[in-house]
Design a protein around this motif. Structure first.
Motif, PDB file in Angstrom:
ATOM      1  N   GLY A 226       0.804  -1.216   0.000  1.00  0.00           N
ATOM      2  CA  GLY A 226       0.000   0.000   0.000  1.00  0.00           C
ATOM      3  C   GLY A 226       0.835   1.263   0.000  1.00  0.00           C
ATOM      4  O   GLY A 226       0.364   2.336  -0.380  1.00  0.00           O
ATOM      5  N   ASN A 227       2.093   1.144   0.421  1.00  0.00           N
ATOM      6  CA  ASN A 227       3.015   2.289   0.431  1.00  0.00           C
ATOM      7  C   ASN A 227       4.099   2.157  -0.634  1.00  0.00           C
ATOM      8  O   ASN A 227       5.082   2.899  -0.607  1.00  0.00           O
ATOM      9  CB  ASN A 227       3.669   2.414   1.811  1.00  0.00           C
ATOM     10  CG  ASN A 227       2.709   2.929   2.864  1.00  0.00           C
ATOM     11  OD1 ASN A 227       2.456   4.115   2.963  1.00  0.00           O
ATOM     12  ND2 ASN A 227       2.160   2.020   3.661  1.00  0.00           N
ATOM     13  N   ASP A 228       3.925   1.189  -1.546  1.00  0.00           N
ATOM     14  CA  ASP A 228       4.965   0.896  -2.528  1.00  0.00           C
ATOM     15  C   ASP A 228       5.282   2.118  -3.385  1.00  0.00           C
ATOM     16  O   ASP A 228       4.384   2.838  -3.819  1.00  0.00           O
ATOM     17  CB  ASP A 228       4.513  -0.257  -3.426  1.00  0.00           C
ATOM     18  CG  ASP A 228       5.679  -0.969  -4.092  1.00  0.00           C
ATOM     19  OD1 ASP A 228       6.154  -1.946  -3.520  1.00  0.00           O
ATOM     20  OD2 ASP A 228       6.110  -0.528  -5.176  1.00  0.00           O
ATOM     21  N   LYS A 229       6.567   2.306  -3.649  1.00  0.00           N
ATOM     22  CA  LYS A 229       7.124   3.437  -4.409  1.00  0.00           C
ATOM     23  C   LYS A 229       7.001   4.757  -3.644  1.00  0.00           C
ATOM     24  O   LYS A 229       8.000   5.414  -3.387  1.00  0.00           O
ATOM     25  CB  LYS A 229       6.467   3.546  -5.789  1.00  0.00           C
ATOM     26  CG  LYS A 229       6.869   2.424  -6.737  1.00  0.00           C
ATOM     27  CD  LYS A 229       8.319   2.523  -7.158  1.00  0.00           C
ATOM     28  CE  LYS A 229       8.684   1.446  -8.155  1.00  0.00           C
ATOM     29  NZ  LYS A 229       8.860   0.109  -7.541  1.00  0.00           N
ATOM     30  N   VAL A 230       5.793   5.173  -3.291  1.00  0.00           N
ATOM     31  CA  VAL A 230       5.608   6.424  -2.547  1.00  0.00           C
ATOM     32  C   VAL A 230       4.573   6.192  -1.467  1.00  0.00           C
ATOM     33  O   VAL A 230       3.468   5.740  -1.759  1.00  0.00           O
ATOM     34  CB  VAL A 230       5.139   7.566  -3.476  1.00  0.00           C
ATOM     35  CG1 VAL A 230       4.916   8.835  -2.684  1.00  0.00           C
ATOM     36  CG2 VAL A 230       6.144   7.810  -4.601  1.00  0.00           C
ATOM     37  N   PRO A 231       4.883   6.528  -0.201  1.00  0.00           N
ATOM     38  CA  PRO A 231       6.173   7.041   0.285  1.00  0.00           C
ATOM     39  C   PRO A 231       7.172   5.936   0.640  1.00  0.00           C
ATOM     40  O   PRO A 231       8.336   6.193   0.886  1.00  0.00           O
ATOM     41  CB  PRO A 231       5.767   7.799   1.549  1.00  0.00           C
ATOM     42  CG  PRO A 231       4.603   7.027   2.071  1.00  0.00           C
ATOM     43  CD  PRO A 231       3.858   6.519   0.874  1.00  0.00           C
ATOM     44  N   GLY A 232       6.734   4.679   0.688  1.00  0.00           N
ATOM     45  CA  GLY A 232       7.606   3.566   1.038  1.00  0.00           C
ATOM     46  C   GLY A 232       7.496   3.190   2.505  1.00  0.00           C
ATOM     47  O   GLY A 232       7.690   4.025   3.387  1.00  0.00           O
ATOM     48  N   ALA A 233       7.159   1.915   2.768  1.00  0.00           N
ATOM     49  CA  ALA A 233       7.078   1.428   4.148  1.00  0.00           C
ATOM     50  C   ALA A 233       8.480   1.132   4.653  1.00  0.00           C
ATOM     51  O   ALA A 233       9.285   0.519   3.957  1.00  0.00           O
ATOM     52  CB  ALA A 233       6.210   0.171   4.205  1.00  0.00           C
ATOM     53  N   TRP A 234       8.779   1.548   5.885  1.00  0.00           N
ATOM     54  CA  TRP A 234      10.161   1.460   6.354  1.00  0.00           C
ATOM     55  C   TRP A 234      10.250   0.908   7.767  1.00  0.00           C
ATOM     56  O   TRP A 234       9.272   0.831   8.500  1.00  0.00           O
ATOM     57  CB  TRP A 234      10.833   2.836   6.297  1.00  0.00           C
ATOM     58  CG  TRP A 234      10.155   3.881   7.137  1.00  0.00           C
ATOM     59  CD1 TRP A 234       9.082   4.639   6.782  1.00  0.00           C
ATOM     60  CD2 TRP A 234      10.489   4.270   8.480  1.00  0.00           C
ATOM     61  NE1 TRP A 234       8.724   5.478   7.810  1.00  0.00           N
ATOM     62  CE2 TRP A 234       9.566   5.277   8.868  1.00  0.00           C
ATOM     63  CE3 TRP A 234      11.466   3.871   9.382  1.00  0.00           C
ATOM     64  CZ2 TRP A 234       9.610   5.882  10.117  1.00  0.00           C
ATOM     65  CZ3 TRP A 234      11.509   4.476  10.635  1.00  0.00           C
ATOM     66  CH2 TRP A 234      10.586   5.471  10.991  1.00  0.00           C
TER      67      TRP A 234
END
Length: 646
Positions: A226-234
């Motif tokens: 759901g956060n792929d590419k932007v903003p990115g899950a970290w």
């Protein structure tokens, strides 16, 4: 109708073009100001058509509409505002001005998810259905009456990009045009949004995209995609912030063996494997991440996380230097705001967007005679010099992964030394069967043992199917053109011809065939079969179908032929290589991947064939070979893939 289009991006451009084709008069286009010297594609197209284009930085100040903006808009006399992709706040003085009001596209099934991150939340919540809504604008936030909705299935590994590209973009354009058509015909509905089920979740930003490890693997996977590419899950690990991309729950056959990656708060440490980074939920289920962004913004393959960066830069030949300068010119055209593209120029920090990645990949492919390049390669090598190094390695045919090691059995026969693979072939590598189980393959002419061959187990079937499925869904095989697929099959046929005496000798030993017959028929017809189907690759076409009840020029029916996926192929003993070729060549030409189970008593030419697919450059995982018993290995036909028997 007289229409004002307010929006941006390729989506806005396509809606604009389709509305004009429908005969509507677009009296004005309102888009965003130029960014880094680059105009939005919607504005560029409208300017070519002589349509007035306005690029307001803002429409209101302190909550009030700007008088000069309203005046310029009203002078156009629009009867309808169409907002196909609008990222600006439009004042109600503009929204309510036209006779028919304003319609807006929203990438969710309202009221399920409202707000700018609606697609993200569709995935984060694990919704099984997604889609888009076209609604009548009001003074609320995505709360206007519904005009039209379309839904689609959300696949387990969908990301924002895949869902957008597969459905929201192409079907959304059609939906916007249909909505305008309904308005023009006076048939457009106005359904009040129900209050039940209405949600609003905030915009996904980097600071709130941290992974919560105290949840099941599926929830973690949903958060990452759901956060792929932007903003990115970290998460924090190894003393830095790591951002994860390209997550999948498809871990069938994967064994969590490799170097561990301790992650504070995680249920179990991650494991870096050849397939990527395996992570665990609090339910002990696994998920796989394929790409990791480091704190310095470098993107690396998860499988290479613990490998140090290759410090040895390639020394380029004169021809490669000329190619590098040609590619530099491509970068310069894509990045007009950069005065001069230097070796240290970063593609994304210089203002490039995802659409520029596609353009770069396509232009480099054309420049380098169809070199297989993926969008992901640009994300993995963002500076110009790193990109050139990656490009040259691909042009030289150097594989970043270690070359496949083959444990040959050597045997003297027919005045030659035969080199015969004897292990399972899974995911582009020769490996032992589960438990290192083996069996003897016998020379039927004298009953002697030729060699020991790995005996595939049920778990090996799972691994092979997983490798074939990944190669089909995520690998190069499904992305290359049909013509390039044919080129690889021609190359495979050429290699079979170069090794025809060796193949015929192995067939004579293992199947008891007369050598001259094996050379002419078993091997010769196999080579002809691959050449025949290689020629079919770019000729597998659909057709148009007459519709009796259709009005002229209004309806069109057509077929499109697509590969089915993973094909399981069971081969008998009497013509081992030829029957393999009849079935495998057809499956590969159509774009499928295969799991081949040769007859237990005649596995050796199938394994030699597997070696030749590696040499031909067939992507790893496309072809898999499992020698073994029908009772155990052959029972895999019920394990989720299609079987083609002899």
């Amino acid at each position: 109708m007289r229409i004002a289009v307010i929006g941006q991006s390729l989506f806005g451009l396509e809606v604009y073009c389709h509305l004009r084709k429908e005969g509507h008069e677009v009296v004005g286009v309102f888009t965003i100001p130029d960014k880094d010297g680059k105009a939005d594609p919607l504005g560029l197209e409208a300017e070519k058509d002589g349509v007035p284009v306005f690029k307001f930085a803002r429409w209101r100040a302190r909550g009030q509409a700007l008088p000069d903006v309203v005046e310029k808009y009203q002078a156009l006399g629009a009867e309808l505002n169409v907002l196909p992709f609008c990222s600006q706040f439009i004042p109600m003085e503009i929204i309510n001005a036209p006779r028919h009001g304003s319609i807006i596209y929203h990438p969710s099934l309202l009221p399920r998810h409202r707000g700018a991150s609606a697609i993200n939340w569709t995935l984060i919540h694990g919704d099984k259905k997604g889609g888009f809504t076209i609604f009548w604008a009001d003074d609320g936030l995505d709360t206007g009456d519904l005009l039209l909705q379309r839904e689609c299935e959300v696949l387990p590994d969908d990301t924002v990009s895949s869902l957008y590209n597969r459905f929201l973009f192409p079907e959304g354009i059609k939906g916007m045009v249909q909505a305008v058509r309904l308005i023009a015909e006076g048939k457009a509905p106005r359904h009040p949004q129900p209050a039940e089920g209405a949600t609003y979740e905030g915009i996904q930003k980097k600071e709130v995209a941290r992974i919560n490890w105290d949840q099941p693997a599926e929830a973690i996977h949903n958060w990452i995609r759901g956060n792929d590419k932007v903003p990115g899950a970290w998460t924090e690990a190894c003393g830095q912030k790591l951002t994860f991309f390209n997550s999948t729950l498809n871990t069938a056959g994967l064994v969590p063996e490799g170097e561990t990656l301790p992650i504070p708060g995680a249920h179990r440490p991650g494991v870096v494997t050849k397939a990527g980074l395996i992570l665990f939920g609090n339910d002990d289920r696994m998920l796989l991440v394929k790409n990791i962004q480091l704190e310095d913004s470098r993107m690396v393959m998860a499988s290479h996380f613990f490998k140090g960066a290759d410090s040895s830069a390639l020394e380029l030949t004169e021809e490669e230097l000329a190619t590098a300068e040609a590619v530099r010119s491509v970068w310069q055209r894509i990045l007009p705001s950069v005065p001069e593209v230097e070796d240290s120029t970063d593609f994304f920090k210089s203002g490039a967007a995802s659409v520029d990645v596609v353009r770069l990949v396509e232009e480099v492919k054309e420049l380098c005679d169809g070199l297989e390049l993926e969008n992901e390669d640009v994300y993995l090598a963002t500076t110009f010099w790193d990109f050139i190094q990656l490009l040259v390695r691909k042009l030289r045919g150097e594989d970043e992964e270690t070359e496949s090691i083959i444990d040959y059995v050597e045997k003297e026969a027919n005045k030659r030394t035969l080199q015969m693979p004897h292990q399972l072939f899974i995911g582009g590598a020769f490996v032992d069967a589960e438990g290192a189980k083996t069996y003897d393959t016998i020379n039927p002419t004298d009953g002697s043992v030729i060699c020991q061959v790995s005996l595939a187990q049920v778990s090996d079937v799972d691994k092979a199917v997983a490798a074939a499925k990944d190669a089909f869904e995520n690998g190069l095989w499904g992305k290359i053109s049909a013509r390039d697929r044919g080129r690889l099959l021609y190359r495979l046929a050429d290699l079979m011809e170069q090794h025809q005496e060796e193949l015929a000798t192995i067939e004579a030993l293992d199947a008891g065939a007369v050598y001259t017959l094996a050379l002419k028929t078993h091997v010769g017809m196999s080579i002809q079969t691959f050449r025949y189907f290689a020629g079919w690759c770019d000729k597998i076409q659909g057709s148009t179908i007459p519709i009796n009840q259709a009005r002229p020029n209004r309806n069109l029916s057509l077929t499109r032929k697509e590969p089915v996926g993973v094909c399981g192929i069971i081969i008998p003993w009497n013509y081992p290589l030829m029957m393999l070729s009849w079935k495998t060549a057809a499956c590969l030409a159509a774009g499928n991947t295969v799991v081949i189970k040769p007859a237990q008593v005649t596995p050796l030419t199938a394994l030699k064939f597997a070696e030749l697919t590696l040499k031909a450059g067939i992507p790893k995982g496309v072809v898999n070979v499992l020698p073994g018993s029908g009772k155990r290995c052959g029972q895999g036909q019920g394990r989720g893939y299609w079987i083609m028997c002899a």
